[in-house]
Design a protein around this motif. Structure first.
Motif, PDB file in Angstrom:
ATOM      1  N   MET A   1       0.851  -1.193   0.000  1.00 31.01           N
ATOM      2  CA  MET A   1       0.000   0.000   0.000  1.00 31.01           C
ATOM      3  C   MET A   1       0.888   1.245   0.000  1.00 31.01           C
ATOM      4  N   THR A   2       0.624   2.183  -0.929  1.00 36.35           N
ATOM      5  CA  THR A   2       1.414   3.408  -0.986  1.00 36.35           C
ATOM      6  C   THR A   2       1.061   4.309   0.190  1.00 36.35           C
ATOM      7  N   ARG A   3       1.983   5.245   0.479  1.00 36.18           N
ATOM      8  CA  ARG A   3       1.734   6.177   1.572  1.00 36.18           C
ATOM      9  C   ARG A   3       0.489   7.011   1.300  1.00 36.18           C
ATOM     10  N   ALA A   4       0.321   7.436   0.037  1.00 38.11           N
ATOM     11  CA  ALA A   4      -0.854   8.245  -0.317  1.00 38.11           C
ATOM     12  C   ALA A   4      -2.136   7.455  -0.108  1.00 38.11           C
ATOM     13  N   HIS A   5      -2.100   6.142  -0.452  1.00 41.39           N
ATOM     14  CA  HIS A   5      -3.296   5.331  -0.279  1.00 41.39           C
ATOM     15  C   HIS A   5      -3.609   5.149   1.200  1.00 41.39           C
ATOM     16  N   ALA A   6      -2.567   5.000   2.011  1.00 39.26           N
ATOM     17  CA  ALA A   6      -2.781   4.870   3.446  1.00 39.26           C
ATOM     18  C   ALA A   6      -3.404   6.150   4.010  1.00 39.26           C
ATOM     19  N   ILE A   7      -2.924   7.294   3.522  1.00 35.48           N
ATOM     20  CA  ILE A   7      -3.499   8.575   3.961  1.00 35.48           C
ATOM     21  C   ILE A   7      -4.939   8.689   3.486  1.00 35.48           C
ATOM     22  N   ARG A   8      -5.205   8.210   2.268  1.00 37.80           N
ATOM     23  CA  ARG A   8      -6.583   8.254   1.778  1.00 37.80           C
ATOM     24  C   ARG A   8      -7.495   7.432   2.678  1.00 37.80           C
ATOM     25  N   THR A   9      -7.037   6.257   3.099  1.00 36.85           N
ATOM     26  CA  THR A   9      -7.840   5.424   3.990  1.00 36.85           C
ATOM     27  C   THR A   9      -8.123   6.163   5.296  1.00 36.85           C
ATOM     28  N   ALA A  10      -7.106   6.834   5.821  1.00 34.62           N
ATOM     29  CA  ALA A  10      -7.281   7.609   7.045  1.00 34.62           C
ATOM     30  C   ALA A  10      -8.245   8.778   6.811  1.00 34.62           C
ATOM     31  N   LEU A  11      -8.140   9.408   5.657  1.00 40.57           N
ATOM     32  CA  LEU A  11      -9.040  10.516   5.335  1.00 40.57           C
ATOM     33  C   LEU A  11     -10.484  10.038   5.197  1.00 40.57           C
ATOM     34  N   ASP A  12     -10.675   8.831   4.660  1.00 41.20           N
ATOM     35  CA  ASP A  12     -12.021   8.272   4.565  1.00 41.20           C
ATOM     36  C   ASP A  12     -12.671   8.220   5.944  1.00 41.20           C
ATOM     37  N   THR A  13     -11.893   7.837   6.946  1.00 42.20           N
ATOM     38  CA  THR A  13     -12.402   7.796   8.314  1.00 42.20           C
ATOM     39  C   THR A  13     -12.756   9.198   8.792  1.00 42.20           C
ATOM     40  N   THR A  14     -11.900  10.155   8.463  1.00 38.82           N
ATOM     41  CA  THR A  14     -12.165  11.547   8.840  1.00 38.82           C
ATOM     42  C   THR A  14     -13.437  12.063   8.185  1.00 38.82           C
ATOM     43  N   LEU A  15     -13.612  11.763   6.886  1.00 35.51           N
ATOM     44  CA  LEU A  15     -14.781  12.248   6.152  1.00 35.51           C
ATOM     45  C   LEU A  15     -16.068  11.627   6.664  1.00 35.51           C
ATOM     46  N   ALA A  16     -15.966  10.403   7.198  1.00 34.59           N
ATOM     47  CA  ALA A  16     -17.163   9.729   7.701  1.00 34.59           C
ATOM     48  C   ALA A  16     -17.797  10.491   8.860  1.00 34.59           C
ATOM     49  N   ASP A  17     -17.001  11.307   9.544  1.00 35.66           N
ATOM     50  CA  ASP A  17     -17.514  12.088  10.671  1.00 35.66           C
ATOM     51  C   ASP A  17     -18.040  13.450  10.241  1.00 35.66           C
ATOM     52  N   LEU A  18     -17.954  13.758   8.943  1.00 32.76           N
ATOM     53  CA  LEU A  18     -18.415  15.037   8.426  1.00 32.76           C
ATOM     54  C   LEU A  18     -19.707  14.866   7.637  1.00 32.76           C
TER      55      LEU A  18
END
Length: 243
Positions: A1-18
């Motif tokens: 998994m690329t670093r950008a993809h890992a960040i995207r996964t983390a961002l998905d979690t962040t967006l779920a709260d918005l």
């Protein structure tokens, strides 16, 4: 998994709260939060933009509304959008009579050079531009739509009201990029991924009704269908030696 993809996964979690329309944190803030370079965050945000999870609004980025999921069927765009709780709409771009090219003639079952009604419309969902549809109809059969059809309404409903029943359709779906003109009409860039649908519909007697070329924003629309096992097909485990 690329670093950008890992960040995207983390961002998905962040967006779920918005909520839809909430601002997405700035690149600088996200880079500091995740301890990565801004370029990595920028790539992850681009992936989310293409996926339709976020959208540009003015000079900022906000959480986008979930994609419109359209069923692949012989129902109209209006019926499909309403089924999933969206408000459909259309903007007329072109309504004209043209001469049939050989391809149009073959597809519509008419002579080359015969008149064809061309309707080009921007498709809306909750006032958001999501698609651009061009429909071609033999004028001998549907030429009256040049004057007595409201282009902001369902063409399929108008066709059925004229006594024509849809029998079947052949549809091909592929990816594409929009031309500058198409991108302008859809209020996106020429780098926005598109879903290109080409469809030929016939009536219950097998006579051609329409040829359609529809371009949908890949960040706003998805398609789904239900696949069933053919009648009588084996559903158990494969026989020894088969694959």
């Amino acid at each position: 998994m690329t670093r950008a993809h890992a960040i995207r996964t983390a961002l998905d979690t962040t967006l779920a709260d918005l909520q839809e329309g909430d601002p997405v944190p700035a690149e600088r803030e996200l880079a500091a939060r995740f301890g990565v370079a801004r370029e990595t965050v920028r790539q992850a945000l681009h992936e989310l933009l293409v996926a339709g999870r976020i959208e540009r609004r003015g000079r900022g980025t906000v959480v986008a509304r979930p994609k419109l999921v359209q069923p692949l069927s012989l129902q109209s765009y209006t019926e499909g959008a309403q089924t999933v709780g969206r408000t459909p709409g259309r903007l007329l771009v072109t309504r004209e009579i043209i001469d049939a090219t050989q391809d149009f003639a073959d597809g519509l079952g008419i002579a080359a050079g015969a008149p064809v009604l061309h309707l080009e419309r921007v498709l809306l969902a909750d006032d958001q531009r999501i698609g651009l549809e061009s429909t071609y109809l033999a004028a001998e059969r549907f030429g009256h739509f040049e004057h007595d059809f409201d282009p902001t309404t369902s063409l399929y409903a108008a066709i059925r009201a004229s006594g024509v029943e849809f029998g079947s359709a052949t549809e091909q779906i592929e990816t594409a990029l929009p031309t500058p003109r198409e991108a302008a009409l859809l209020e996106c860039t020429t780098a926005t991924p598109m879903l290109l649908l080409n469809r030929r519909s016939v009536d219950t007697a097998g006579v051609a009704i329409e040829l359609v070329r529809a371009l949908y924003r890949g960040d706003r629309v998805a398609f789904e269908t239900v696949l069933t096992s053919p009648a009588g097909a084996r559903t158990g485990p494969p026989a020894s030696g088969s694959r």
